[in-house]
Design an enzyme around this catalytic site. Structure first.
Site, PDB file in Angstrom:
ATOM      1  N   ARG B 126      43.773  60.563  26.715  1.00 43.75           N
ATOM      2  CA  ARG B 126      44.476  59.302  27.020  1.00 43.75           C
ATOM      3  C   ARG B 126      44.679  59.070  28.514  1.00 43.75           C
ATOM      4  NH1 ARG B 126      47.876  61.045  22.780  1.00 43.75           N
ATOM      5  NH2 ARG B 126      47.098  60.326  20.761  1.00 43.75           N
ATOM      6  N   LYS B 148      37.311  48.457  36.830  1.00 41.81           N
ATOM      7  CA  LYS B 148      36.680  48.090  35.560  1.00 41.81           C
ATOM      8  C   LYS B 148      35.771  49.218  35.118  1.00 41.81           C
ATOM      9  CE  LYS B 148      36.383  43.056  35.542  1.00 41.81           C
ATOM     10  NZ  LYS B 148      35.431  41.943  35.389  1.00 41.81           N
ATOM     11  N   GLU B 190      25.184  41.172  45.473  1.00 39.33           N
ATOM     12  CA  GLU B 190      26.648  41.177  45.323  1.00 39.33           C
ATOM     13  C   GLU B 190      27.342  40.987  46.674  1.00 39.33           C
ATOM     14  OE1 GLU B 190      28.451  41.171  42.564  1.00 39.33           O
ATOM     15  OE2 GLU B 190      27.159  41.936  40.972  1.00 39.33           O
ATOM     16  N   LYS B 232      36.900  42.456  47.883  1.00 37.54           N
ATOM     17  CA  LYS B 232      37.109  42.796  46.481  1.00 37.54           C
ATOM     18  C   LYS B 232      38.488  43.421  46.275  1.00 37.54           C
ATOM     19  CE  LYS B 232      35.444  44.553  42.259  1.00 37.54           C
ATOM     20  NZ  LYS B 232      34.325  44.906  41.395  1.00 37.54           N
ATOM     21  N   GLU B 242      42.584  40.780  35.510  1.00 39.32           N
ATOM     22  CA  GLU B 242      41.705  39.630  35.318  1.00 39.32           C
ATOM     23  C   GLU B 242      42.375  38.485  34.589  1.00 39.32           C
ATOM     24  OE1 GLU B 242      37.935  40.598  33.548  1.00 39.32           O
ATOM     25  OE2 GLU B 242      36.935  39.326  34.986  1.00 39.32           O
ATOM     26  N   ARG B 246      40.862  37.062  39.718  1.00 38.67           N
ATOM     27  CA  ARG B 246      39.802  38.063  39.731  1.00 38.67           C
ATOM     28  C   ARG B 246      38.485  37.541  39.174  1.00 38.67           C
ATOM     29  NH1 ARG B 246      40.172  44.414  38.230  1.00 38.67           N
ATOM     30  NH2 ARG B 246      37.960  44.844  38.441  1.00 38.67           N
ATOM     31  N   ASN B 250      33.104  36.968  39.489  1.00 39.63           N
ATOM     32  CA  ASN B 250      31.978  36.837  38.565  1.00 39.63           C
ATOM     33  C   ASN B 250      31.099  35.638  38.882  1.00 39.63           C
ATOM     34  OD1 ASN B 250      32.149  39.098  36.780  1.00 39.63           O
ATOM     35  ND2 ASN B 250      34.052  38.224  35.991  1.00 39.63           N
ATOM     36  N   HIS B 253      27.646  35.454  37.550  1.00 37.94           N
ATOM     37  CA  HIS B 253      27.548  36.472  36.500  1.00 37.94           C
ATOM     38  C   HIS B 253      27.420  35.890  35.096  1.00 37.94           C
ATOM     39  CE1 HIS B 253      28.551  39.088  39.762  1.00 37.94           C
ATOM     40  NE2 HIS B 253      28.619  40.171  39.009  1.00 37.94           N
ATOM     41  N   HIS B 257      24.520  37.401  33.310  1.00 30.18           N
ATOM     42  CA  HIS B 257      24.620  38.225  32.101  1.00 30.18           C
ATOM     43  C   HIS B 257      23.697  37.693  31.009  1.00 30.18           C
ATOM     44  CE1 HIS B 257      28.887  39.904  33.172  1.00 30.18           C
ATOM     45  NE2 HIS B 257      27.910  40.604  33.719  1.00 30.18           N
ATOM     46  N   HIS B 270      20.907  44.079  37.338  1.00 28.27           N
ATOM     47  CA  HIS B 270      22.124  43.261  37.338  1.00 28.27           C
ATOM     48  C   HIS B 270      22.150  42.314  38.547  1.00 28.27           C
ATOM     49  CE1 HIS B 270      26.328  42.191  36.834  1.00 28.27           C
ATOM     50  NE2 HIS B 270      26.579  42.602  38.062  1.00 28.27           N
TER      51      HIS B 270
END
Lengths: 370, 370
Positions: B126, B148, B190, B232, B242, B246, B250, B253, B257, B270
């Site tokens: 955990r 992330k 990026e 960032k 997010e 935030r 993207n 993206h 994606h 990517h």
């Protein structure tokens, strides 16, 4: 059962939530408990093949007016299915139904369903809301409160998981009417646990009301669930991430986990391992000079009256104590190979500490069935 | 490279951490960067079959005096291995070596290794500590900062994961010397991204220094990495989970994606998908009256100079725009089936909003290769 539901408050600051306790909560008229359900674009009811036929329809009806879409996924029942493969069935359902980040998961079942659903909610799209609807006494008094979620790994129980708090817990006492007697007793083990670590008044109450509990008297169940949740919420609220205090909730669990693992998961119920484990931890406390023999005997008698085991099983005919020690060293609370036991400092107060291997061996030898 | 390493501070309150940027950090003498490593009972270096032979030994030497035990696990390389099965190899290693809650994981590799190692650290018992040691430009300027983590699901990318901040990020610029040219360019995509959404000064700097970047000039790389991490860290620090701001990270993206998923993961890198996606998002912004054609052209030219694609691939010969839309609707940022695009409100400022399907179709038709 005609009394009113009670509402407990669990405080984690921004993530505070309520625990509802009462009979027939799942049959509530729309508008009663409904006003407390988290909002969302869809609900996914996660249950298992035993519980879904009994209560999934009631939950779906309760949710019908709150979510545009309601889906159900039924998992195989049993601790042996608390695996990634089963967890993935939840992700499959979420993605197949096109659920977005505003989906709300409903865990309808016992501790395994609650732990897996909570972990799926913690991980799906990096975190969505979930609600606990525990249908076993164990889950109502223990696993549904506190935010521990996870799955087992072949090399250890609950080794993969997350802390993720539910948005709401619905303890419908009526669902306990369908619980097998052995599972009821296993749940009572966790209720007993709260006595030695935190509240000897509850312990005395249990000595007086054990027969009523075993007969599933609604008022007795309500008291046991409420008091257990209160104590657990208080402890967890003070130590969400298990830095210290929270570990006292694991009284009996270090030995208990060894029993569960050593016998093979599913042979002994979690509560049964904890029951025998509590006797062993109490006996270890006595041998360390913390409590007297009368206390250990009182605990042993109460556990026996619940129909729970007071002796551990023999895990290895050659070196039983050695096998217990080996299994306990991989416990999550162990640090640098040192086992840390939850011991009773005085009745109603627990402490976390190590103990000499030789003494632990003596306790295991004294407390295991021939 | 002879200049000194720089240290950036990322502030998440109790979970603040540092990003070190500089050449030869992994070859540091013990005692330099070493003083900043988190303490632990053991370290597990997680790398892949491409990067481990190059740098795992350096990292192990760097850690040698800080941890009683140092283990390494080498995963297969590639986005197609960003799965539960591969993740489980990390848990297997942790449990086989008897690692407890005080283990520290070191992610040595690109974004896939960082995401999987971070997710393993988020879930093991955990939650345990981890350190990012990104060895690709993409990972240094993007994925290693912000917390992330996650894995892919057959039905969607990064669908299972967690927010889990590293304790430290070590960006050794020297590791970029072994990076294939195509991956260097994908990383530059990026870096370019930060211009339109936050900093047109960086954009102008890139127009001036693109050749130096492509030639891996150390000072140019250092500036690009530092400025990217600064932006960032600022954005993520203001919105860790997010909730809003935030999402601007993207930019490109949503289309990107769709390209990655539609082509099959691993076909387009990517950063390549993001590159073509940024042109599409900019063109959508133009058609919504937010920016002018000159800005779109300037962005298209910079992307082309980096050797990156400025047009999207045709994903479906019959209904290409329909296929893009279908893929974008399962994006994690979609809500109730509505796609939310990161658009450029004005150069240097992004906004999150929906757009009419018809207009999105026009953009896709205009921006995809025949």
């Amino acid at each position: 059962m005609s009394f009113k539901p009670e509402q407990l408050h669990v405080d984690f600051g921004a993530r505070a939530y309520s625990i509802w306790i009462g009979p027939h909560l799942l049959d509530s008229a729309p508008g009663s408990i409904g006003g407390f359900l988290p909002t969302g674009t869809a609900a996914l009811i996660v249950s298992n093949s035993t519980v879904a036929p009994l209560y999934a329809q009631s939950v779906a009806s309760l949710l019908a007016s709150h979510y545009p879409h309601i889906h159900t996924v039924t998992l195989p029942d049993g601790e042996q299915h608390k695996t990634w493969q089963t967890l993935n069935l939840i992700f499959d359902a979420l993605l197949t139904h096109g659920c977005d980040r505003k989906v709300v998961l409903y865990a309808l079942g016992g501790g395994v369903i609650g732990d897996m659903t909570g972990f799926a909610a913690a991980c799906y799209m990096r975190g969505v809301d979930f609600v606990q609807v525990p249908t076993t006494l164990l889950a109502q008094v223990d696993s549904s409160v506190g935010g521990k979620t996870g799955i087992n790994h072949p090399l250890g129980k609950n080794m993969v998981g997350a802390f993720h708090q539910p948005r709401l817990v619905i303890c419908d006492l009526s669902t306990l009417s369908t619980l097998p007697a052995r599972e009821l007793a296993a749940g009572i083990a966790e209720v007993i646990k709260y006595g030695p670590i935190a509240d000897m008044e509850l312990f005395a109450w249990l000595e007086e009301h054990m027969d009523a509990l075993l007969a599933r008297d609604p008022q007795a169940l309500a008291h046991a669930v409420r008091r257990s949740c209160e104590i657990k919420a208080q402890v967890v609220g003070a130590d969400e991430r298990e830095a210290g205090l929270r570990a006292i909730l694991n009284f009996g669990h270090t030995f208990g986990h060894a029993i569960e693992a050593g016998m093979g998961y599913g042979q002994w119920l979690h509560g049964e391992g904890v029951a025998a484990g509590m006797v062993m931890a109490a006996e270890l406390s006595r041998r360390l000079g913390l409590v007297d023999g009368d206390f250990v005997q009182r605990l042993r008698q109460l556990i026996a009256r619940a129909g729970l085991p007071v002796r551990g099983p023999v895990l290895d005919a050659q070196d039983n104590a050695g096998r217990y020690l080996e299994l306990m060293r991989v416990d999550k609370k162990a640090q640098g190979g040192e086992i840390r036991f939850v011991l009773i400092e005085q009745p109603g107060k627990a402490v976390l500490r190590a103990a000499p291997d030789a003494l632990v061996r003596e306790v295991i030898d004294a407390c295991c069935a021939e």
